[in-house]
Structure formats: structure tokens, C-alpha cells
Enzyme design. Structure first.
Site, short mmCIF file in Angstrom:
data_model
loop_
_atom_site.label_atom_id
_atom_site.label_comp_id
_atom_site.label_asym_id
_atom_site.label_seq_id
_atom_site.Cartn_x
_atom_site.Cartn_y
_atom_site.Cartn_z
N ARG A 232 -37.79 44.12 -32.14
CA ARG A 232 -35.36 44.26 -32.17
C ARG A 232 -35.08 45.92 -31.25
NH1 ARG A 232 -35.11 40.08 -32.48
NH2 ARG A 232 -33.55 38.50 -33.29
N HIS A 280 -36.09 39.76 -23.40
CA HIS A 280 -36.21 38.89 -24.83
C HIS A 280 -36.65 38.03 -24.93
CE1 HIS A 280 -34.30 39.49 -29.16
NE2 HIS A 280 -35.24 38.04 -29.13
#
Ligand code: NDP
Ligand code: OXD
Length: 317
Positions: A232, A280
Site C-alpha cells: 500500500r 496498482h
């Protein structure tokens, strides 16, 4: 499955109607709703969600389980109105295998000097660099959970000297285990390539900063440390990544997740010659596999068996 509690689908940025159609096909006879339709909110027992609007889940008074359609749950735990029911994260080989592909690919890209050779190719320069053996290179994986363990084993299979760092100690053949704050510096000091597969929690926020990069091994066979993050973005400080690259504390980086996504067009990371950026995509949720995993959990739950992969809100993952 012919009856039972209804399911609401709430997905942001993905094709919500396609997800709802898929669940309707897999769960015939059940009420399948699509956020923001709350006309039959009372009939909804389950929610299948990805980045729902804060407050949306609180609209369903009879919710029994929330199924997250990804592995990371930080976006849900940040919602102060999140209903107090089990929150289940996605654990499935359809997510684990692609993540390991991403990690192995990025480790090899830096290990085999790909960024340097592509620059040489542009310059039409024939310049062999010394290629170390995998066993000379310490790969350190922060986060030895579902994804970290699989990546660690695959990297160890390629001959790298692999260690992992987690909250609790692990015993995994061929992988050195370091745990907690007390062993963090020892873990960093033996690491040439740092891979982060950590969740975003209050404890991991901003962890990958200049002081961390400065502790990585710098005199290793790659001529500097490499940072790879597919966990993350909230766990890293992007200003510090750039500073550490320019100061020689980092020799390169591959980053899939960012403090703010999409990454700002003005970020200097975009055009840094030693940084690889992906949007991502390290491991995307597979619709068929995720729906099957959730349906299997619903079957178990309705038969009175325990749910698997329930998040501990106190730990944040
Ligand atoms: P897990 O919950 O299985 O593993 C998390 C790991 O992090 C565990 O080993 C845990 O330690 C460790 N950890 C958590 N907090 C700390 C801490 N404070 N100090 C040290 N270690 C800590 O998660 P997954 O492996 O399934 O997924 C990891 C993350 O990957 C997800 O949370 C998500 O954010 C990200 N992800 C990113 C994707 C992408 O496309 N980029 C796709 C899928 C996931 P312990 O084992 O002791 O509990
Ligand atoms: C996830 C993700 O958490 O895609 O699954 O980031």
C-alpha cells in the site's frame, strides 16, 4: 443455492453492473442489489465491496458479513460508520499467483540490471556489467502474510537469500524470519532488495522513509539497495524515496502503489530514470474466482461453520 439472505454489490472504479450480473448468475434465487439501491435494504445479509462510499454499508440494517473484493481493507476500516459485523478479505490463488509474478519480475529486473541495459541500448553502447549470483543478494520481504510467503518461496526457489519481516515470528523452510520492532534493523541491514507487501495500518503508515532506506545494505553486489512496493502507498514517503535515490541510499525502485492514486502527473517519480511505475496492477481481482471464494464462504457461514480470513479491526488487517 436457492434462497438465503440477499447480497449487495458496491464497487467503485470497476464495472459494478457486471459484478452484480455475475453474482445473480452464481446465486440464483437470491436478492442481488446494486448500490445505491436501498429499496430492499432489509433483505440484504451480505455485501461484496471494493472501495465503497463511506457510510454506504451502514444503510443495510441486517448485514451479517462484509466481503472485501481485494486483500487490503484499509479503505473500509477508515469508515467510522462501518457496521460491526465480520469483515472478510479476499485470499485466493488468483490474487496470490499474480502478486508473486509481479514481485519476482521486479526483483529480476533490478537484479539483472535491466534499467541500465535498456539505457545502454538507447545509446547503442555494448557494455557488460558484472552479474552477481542470486545467492549473493539479500531479498527482504516486509509482510510475510499470504502474499509475502508465496513470493518469498518463489524467490528462494530462484536461489536468492530471502528473509521476511512480520509482526509475529514465522518458521518457513529456507526463509529467515525477523519479527517486530526489535529485529527490524537486523532485517534491513541484510537486505539488498526490499519488497513491501505490508497492509496499510496505523503502525505501518509512512514506514518506508529515509531512515529506513538509510539502513538497507549499500555495499552489496548491486551497488545499492532497491525498493519494491506492491502493498500500500500509505506505507511509504514518496518525497523520501526521491531523496534517497538522489543521495545514493537507494539505487532503484519499482512502485505499484502510491500515497495518492492515481499518482500526480507532477510527481518526479514518473520520469526518474531508476524508477519503474505501474498503476496498482500487481494483482488484480479476478471476478470469477472472487465470486466463487465468496460463495464458498456464504455456504460455510449458513451451515454454521466459521468464516475464513476475517480481519482483526484492532490490528487493521
Ligand atoms: P496478510 O494479512 O496475509 O499479511 C500481512 C502481513 O503483514 C503479515 O505477515 C503481518 O504480520 C504483516 N504485518 C502487518 N502489520 C505489521 C507490522 N506493524 N509490522 C510487521 N509486520 C506487519 O495480507 P496479504 O499478504 O494477503 O496482503 C498484503 C497487502 O498487499 C494487502 O493488505 C494489500 O494492501 C496489498 N495488496 C496489493 C495489491 C496490488 O495489486 N498492489 C493486490 C493485493 C494486495 P503477521 O504475519 O505477524 O500477522
Ligand atoms: C487488493 C488490491 O488489496 O488490489 O487486493 O490492492
Amino acid at each position: 443455492m436457492a434462497s438465503g439472505g440477499g447480497l449487495v454489490v458496491m464497487v467503485r472504479d470497476w464495472d459494478q453492473p457486471a459484478w452484480a450480473r455475475h453474482f445473480a448468475k452464481c446465486l440464483p434465487g437470491r436478492k442481488i442489489a446494486e448500490w445505491p439501491d436501498i429499496s430492499s435494504a432489509d433483505a440484504i445479509a451480505y455485501a461484496a465491496v471494493w472501495r465503497p462510499d463511506p457510510g454506504a454499508l451502514a444503510e443495510y440494517p441486517n448485514l451479517k458479513v462484509i466481503f472485501n473484493l481485494g486483500a487490503g481493507v484499509d479503505h473500509l476500516l477508515d469508515d467510522p460508520t462501518l457496521p460491526d459485523v465480520p469483515l472478510v478479505r479476499l485470499v485466493d490463488d488468483s490474487l496470490t499467483a499474480p502478486m508473486s509474478e509481479y514481485v519476482v519480475f521486479q526483483v529480476l529486473l533490478h537484479f539483472r540490471r535491466h534499467l541500465a541495459y535498456s539505457e545502454f541500448q538507447r545509446q547503442k553502447r555494448w557494455k557488460p556489467l558484472r552479474q552477481p549470483r542470486a545467492g549473493e543478494v539479500g531479498v527482504g520481504i516486509m509482510g510475510l502474510g499470504t502474499l509475502g510467503v508465496d513470493a518469498a518461496k518463489k524467490l528462494a526457489g530462484l536461489g536468492f537469500d530471502v528473509a521476511g519481516w512480520s509482526r509475529s515470528p514465522k518458521t518457513i523452510e529456507g526463509i529467515a524470519s525477523f519479527a517486530g520492532d526489535a529485529q527490524f534493523v537486523d532485517f534491513l541491514q541484510r537486505t539488498d532488495i526490499l519488497v513491501s507487501l505490508l497492509p496499510a495500518t496505523p503502525k505501518t503508515k509512512g514506514l518506508a522513509d529515509r531512515s529506513l532506506f538509510a539502513r538497507l545494505r549499500r555495499d552489496g553486489p548491486l551497488g545499492g539497495a532497491i525498493y519494491i512496493n506492491a502493498g500500500r502507498g500509505a506505507t511509504q514517503n514518496e518525497t523520501d524515496i526521491l531523496t534517497a535515490l538522489d543521495a545514493g541510499e537507494l539505487a532503484g525502485a519499482s512502485i505499484d502503489v502510491f500515497e495518492t492514486e492515481p499518482l500526480d502527473a507532477n510527481s518526479a517519480l514518473w520520469h526518474h530514470p531508476r524508477v519503474v511505475i505501474t498503476p496498482h496492477v500487481a494483482a488484480d481481482t479476478d471476478r470469477d474466482a472472487a465470486a466463487l471464494a465468496i460463495i464458498a464462504q456464504i455456504v460455510n457461514f449458513e451451515a454454521g461453520r466459521p468464516l475464513a480470513h476475517v480481519v482483526d479491526p484492532a490490528q487493521g488487517y
